[in-house]
Write a protein that holds these residues in place. Structure first.
Motif, PDB file in Angstrom:
ATOM      1  N   SER A 162       0.828  -1.195   0.000  1.00 29.69           N
ATOM      2  CA  SER A 162       0.000   0.000   0.000  1.00 29.69           C
ATOM      3  C   SER A 162       0.861   1.243   0.000  1.00 29.69           C
ATOM      4  O   SER A 162       2.064   1.182   0.250  1.00 29.69           O
ATOM      5  CB  SER A 162      -0.904   0.004   1.228  1.00 29.69           C
ATOM      6  N   MET A 163       0.211   2.359  -0.285  1.00 30.73           N
ATOM      7  CA  MET A 163       0.892   3.650  -0.200  1.00 30.73           C
ATOM      8  C   MET A 163      -0.124   4.742   0.085  1.00 30.73           C
ATOM      9  O   MET A 163      -1.297   4.623  -0.257  1.00 30.73           O
ATOM     10  CB  MET A 163       1.668   3.965  -1.476  1.00 30.73           C
ATOM     11  N   ASN A 164       0.322   5.770   0.765  1.00 29.12           N
ATOM     12  CA  ASN A 164      -0.485   6.952   1.043  1.00 29.12           C
ATOM     13  C   ASN A 164       0.083   8.117   0.252  1.00 29.12           C
ATOM     14  O   ASN A 164       1.302   8.284   0.178  1.00 29.12           O
ATOM     15  CB  ASN A 164      -0.437   7.310   2.529  1.00 29.12           C
ATOM     16  N   TYR A 165      -0.803   8.911  -0.291  1.00 28.05           N
ATOM     17  CA  TYR A 165      -0.408  10.151  -0.938  1.00 28.05           C
ATOM     18  C   TYR A 165      -1.419  11.208  -0.540  1.00 28.05           C
ATOM     19  O   TYR A 165      -2.580  11.138  -0.959  1.00 28.05           O
ATOM     20  CB  TYR A 165      -0.359   9.992  -2.456  1.00 28.05           C
ATOM     21  N   ARG A 166      -0.992  12.092   0.334  1.00 24.59           N
ATOM     22  CA  ARG A 166      -1.863  13.116   0.906  1.00 24.59           C
ATOM     23  C   ARG A 166      -3.064  12.448   1.549  1.00 24.59           C
ATOM     24  O   ARG A 166      -2.898  11.657   2.454  1.00 24.59           O
ATOM     25  CB  ARG A 166      -2.233  14.156  -0.130  1.00 24.59           C
ATOM     26  N   SER A 167      -4.281  12.712   1.087  1.00 22.27           N
ATOM     27  CA  SER A 167      -5.455  12.089   1.706  1.00 22.27           C
ATOM     28  C   SER A 167      -5.948  10.882   0.917  1.00 22.27           C
ATOM     29  O   SER A 167      -7.065  10.421   1.106  1.00 22.27           O
ATOM     30  CB  SER A 167      -6.575  13.113   1.860  1.00 22.27           C
ATOM     31  N   PHE A 168      -5.098  10.333   0.038  1.00 22.87           N
ATOM     32  CA  PHE A 168      -5.465   9.169  -0.758  1.00 22.87           C
ATOM     33  C   PHE A 168      -4.663   7.943  -0.311  1.00 22.87           C
ATOM     34  O   PHE A 168      -3.517   8.051   0.118  1.00 22.87           O
ATOM     35  CB  PHE A 168      -5.225   9.423  -2.249  1.00 22.87           C
ATOM     36  N   TYR A 169      -5.293   6.787  -0.440  1.00 17.14           N
ATOM     37  CA  TYR A 169      -4.687   5.511  -0.063  1.00 17.14           C
ATOM     38  C   TYR A 169      -4.860   4.554  -1.231  1.00 17.14           C
ATOM     39  O   TYR A 169      -5.965   4.403  -1.758  1.00 17.14           O
ATOM     40  CB  TYR A 169      -5.386   4.964   1.183  1.00 17.14           C
ATOM     41  N   LEU A 170      -3.800   3.908  -1.666  1.00 18.68           N
ATOM     42  CA  LEU A 170      -3.840   2.943  -2.760  1.00 18.68           C
ATOM     43  C   LEU A 170      -3.251   1.632  -2.271  1.00 18.68           C
ATOM     44  O   LEU A 170      -2.268   1.631  -1.528  1.00 18.68           O
ATOM     45  CB  LEU A 170      -3.013   3.438  -3.951  1.00 18.68           C
ATOM     46  N   SER A 171      -3.838   0.517  -2.730  1.00 19.64           N
ATOM     47  CA  SER A 171      -3.282  -0.780  -2.360  1.00 19.64           C
ATOM     48  C   SER A 171      -3.615  -1.812  -3.424  1.00 19.64           C
ATOM     49  O   SER A 171      -4.563  -1.662  -4.188  1.00 19.64           O
ATOM     50  CB  SER A 171      -3.819  -1.246  -1.007  1.00 19.64           C
ATOM     51  N   ALA A 172      -2.823  -2.866  -3.442  1.00 26.00           N
ATOM     52  CA  ALA A 172      -3.047  -4.014  -4.321  1.00 26.00           C
ATOM     53  C   ALA A 172      -2.510  -5.242  -3.617  1.00 26.00           C
ATOM     54  O   ALA A 172      -1.502  -5.175  -2.909  1.00 26.00           O
ATOM     55  CB  ALA A 172      -2.347  -3.820  -5.658  1.00 26.00           C
ATOM     56  N   GLY A 173      -3.208  -6.371  -3.791  1.00 23.24           N
ATOM     57  CA  GLY A 173      -2.767  -7.591  -3.134  1.00 23.24           C
ATOM     58  C   GLY A 173      -3.361  -8.836  -3.752  1.00 23.24           C
ATOM     59  O   GLY A 173      -4.268  -8.772  -4.585  1.00 23.24           O
ATOM     60  N   THR A 174      -2.852  -9.951  -3.315  1.00 22.94           N
ATOM     61  CA  THR A 174      -3.339 -11.251  -3.765  1.00 22.94           C
ATOM     62  C   THR A 174      -3.211 -12.239  -2.613  1.00 22.94           C
ATOM     63  O   THR A 174      -2.580 -11.956  -1.606  1.00 22.94           O
ATOM     64  CB  THR A 174      -2.559 -11.741  -4.998  1.00 22.94           C
ATOM     65  N   GLY A 175      -3.830 -13.397  -2.769  1.00 23.87           N
ATOM     66  CA  GLY A 175      -3.784 -14.379  -1.697  1.00 23.87           C
ATOM     67  C   GLY A 175      -4.436 -15.680  -2.090  1.00 23.87           C
ATOM     68  O   GLY A 175      -4.367 -16.104  -3.239  1.00 23.87           O
ATOM     69  N   VAL A 176      -5.112 -16.272  -1.128  1.00 24.59           N
ATOM     70  CA  VAL A 176      -5.806 -17.539  -1.335  1.00 24.59           C
ATOM     71  C   VAL A 176      -7.197 -17.421  -0.726  1.00 24.59           C
ATOM     72  O   VAL A 176      -7.387 -16.720   0.264  1.00 24.59           O
ATOM     73  CB  VAL A 176      -4.996 -18.717  -0.739  1.00 24.59           C
ATOM     74  N   ALA A 177      -8.163 -18.105  -1.340  1.00 16.74           N
ATOM     75  CA  ALA A 177      -9.551 -17.992  -0.886  1.00 16.74           C
ATOM     76  C   ALA A 177     -10.256 -19.335  -0.971  1.00 16.74           C
ATOM     77  O   ALA A 177      -9.864 -20.220  -1.729  1.00 16.74           O
ATOM     78  CB  ALA A 177     -10.312 -16.975  -1.738  1.00 16.74           C
ATOM     79  N   VAL A 178     -11.310 -19.446  -0.204  1.00 16.71           N
ATOM     80  CA  VAL A 178     -12.248 -20.558  -0.310  1.00 16.71           C
ATOM     81  C   VAL A 178     -13.477 -19.985  -1.000  1.00 16.71           C
ATOM     82  O   VAL A 178     -13.955 -18.914  -0.635  1.00 16.71           O
ATOM     83  CB  VAL A 178     -12.623 -21.101   1.085  1.00 16.71           C
ATOM     84  N   ILE A 179     -13.981 -20.671  -2.023  1.00 16.56           N
ATOM     85  CA  ILE A 179     -15.188 -20.209  -2.707  1.00 16.56           C
ATOM     86  C   ILE A 179     -16.260 -21.287  -2.630  1.00 16.56           C
ATOM     87  O   ILE A 179     -15.968 -22.464  -2.450  1.00 16.56           O
ATOM     88  CB  ILE A 179     -14.941 -19.819  -4.176  1.00 16.56           C
ATOM     89  N   GLY A 180     -17.496 -20.856  -2.779  1.00 16.78           N
ATOM     90  CA  GLY A 180     -18.617 -21.784  -2.787  1.00 16.78           C
ATOM     91  C   GLY A 180     -19.854 -21.089  -3.312  1.00 16.78           C
ATOM     92  O   GLY A 180     -19.807 -19.968  -3.788  1.00 16.78           O
ATOM     93  N   GLY A 181     -20.995 -21.778  -3.218  1.00 14.66           N
ATOM     94  CA  GLY A 181     -22.252 -21.186  -3.657  1.00 14.66           C
ATOM     95  C   GLY A 181     -22.815 -21.849  -4.891  1.00 14.66           C
ATOM     96  O   GLY A 181     -22.612 -23.039  -5.127  1.00 14.66           O
ATOM     97  N   ASN A 182     -23.524 -21.055  -5.678  1.00 21.97           N
ATOM     98  CA  ASN A 182     -24.160 -21.539  -6.907  1.00 21.97           C
ATOM     99  C   ASN A 182     -23.551 -20.842  -8.101  1.00 21.97           C
ATOM    100  O   ASN A 182     -23.492 -19.613  -8.150  1.00 21.97           O
ATOM    101  CB  ASN A 182     -25.662 -21.254  -6.867  1.00 21.97           C
TER     102      ASN A 182
END
Length: 166
Positions: A81-101
């Motif tokens: 992540s990074m902050n620039y004045r009153s703005f915040y930006l981020s990017a990420g990845t990971g692992v998830a469990v999914i389900g449903g229809n």
């Protein structure tokens, strides 16, 4: 023979690398809101901790406003992540469990079938604006790549918590 060593040792100066202590910066918050996904209108929510621009998150998304009736995921995310004045930006990845229809088509058309709970690989990104010290408004993007029903979307969020001031 020992005299030159004593002279060199007594007149030479030693330099060492100075260690400066830096303050650690920890922010934490919850955020959530509605989203438009590849399968319809949905919801998103996250619990996030930012430690010196390293972002850790527990995140959930749903492709319907009624959680569990369509595709959903619960993810663990790491990002930057990074902050620039009153703005915040981020990017990420990971692992998830999914389900449903899910659907036989990628964009929510075709036959609706129940899918097996499986592993997915989420990608998350956000930009937010912080008008006051404990509140922010943001735009979030998400994508979950999996073998059952890939989905993605974009949403708006309200962020409340302790984060870097203006």
């Amino acid at each position: 023979m020992g005299l030159p060593l004593i002279l060199v040792a007594s007149f030479s100066q030693s330099y060492s690398q100075g260690v400066q202590k830096t303050d650690s910066h920890i922010d934490y918050w919850v955020q959530g809101g509605p989203s438009v996904t590849t399968l319809g209108t949905g919801l998103q929510a996250e619990l996030m901790v930012d430690y010196n621009n390293h972002l850790f998150s527990i995140s959930t998304t749903s492709t319907d406003v009624d959680f569990g009736t369509e595709i959903w995921d619960i993810a663990l995310i790491y990002g930057q992540s990074m902050n620039y004045r009153s703005f915040y930006l981020s990017a990420g990845t990971g692992v998830a469990v999914i389900g449903g229809n899910g659907y036989s088509d990628l964009f929510g058309r075709g036959t609706k079938t129940s899918i097996e709970t499986t592993i997915g690989f989420p990608l998350r990104g956000q930009i937010s604006w912080q008008p006051v010290r404990f509140f922010a408004l943001g735009i979030n993007s998400f994508l979950n790549v999996n073998t059952e029903q890939p989905f993605g979307g974009i949403g708006i969020s309200v962020r409340i918590g302790k984060f870097q001031g203006l």
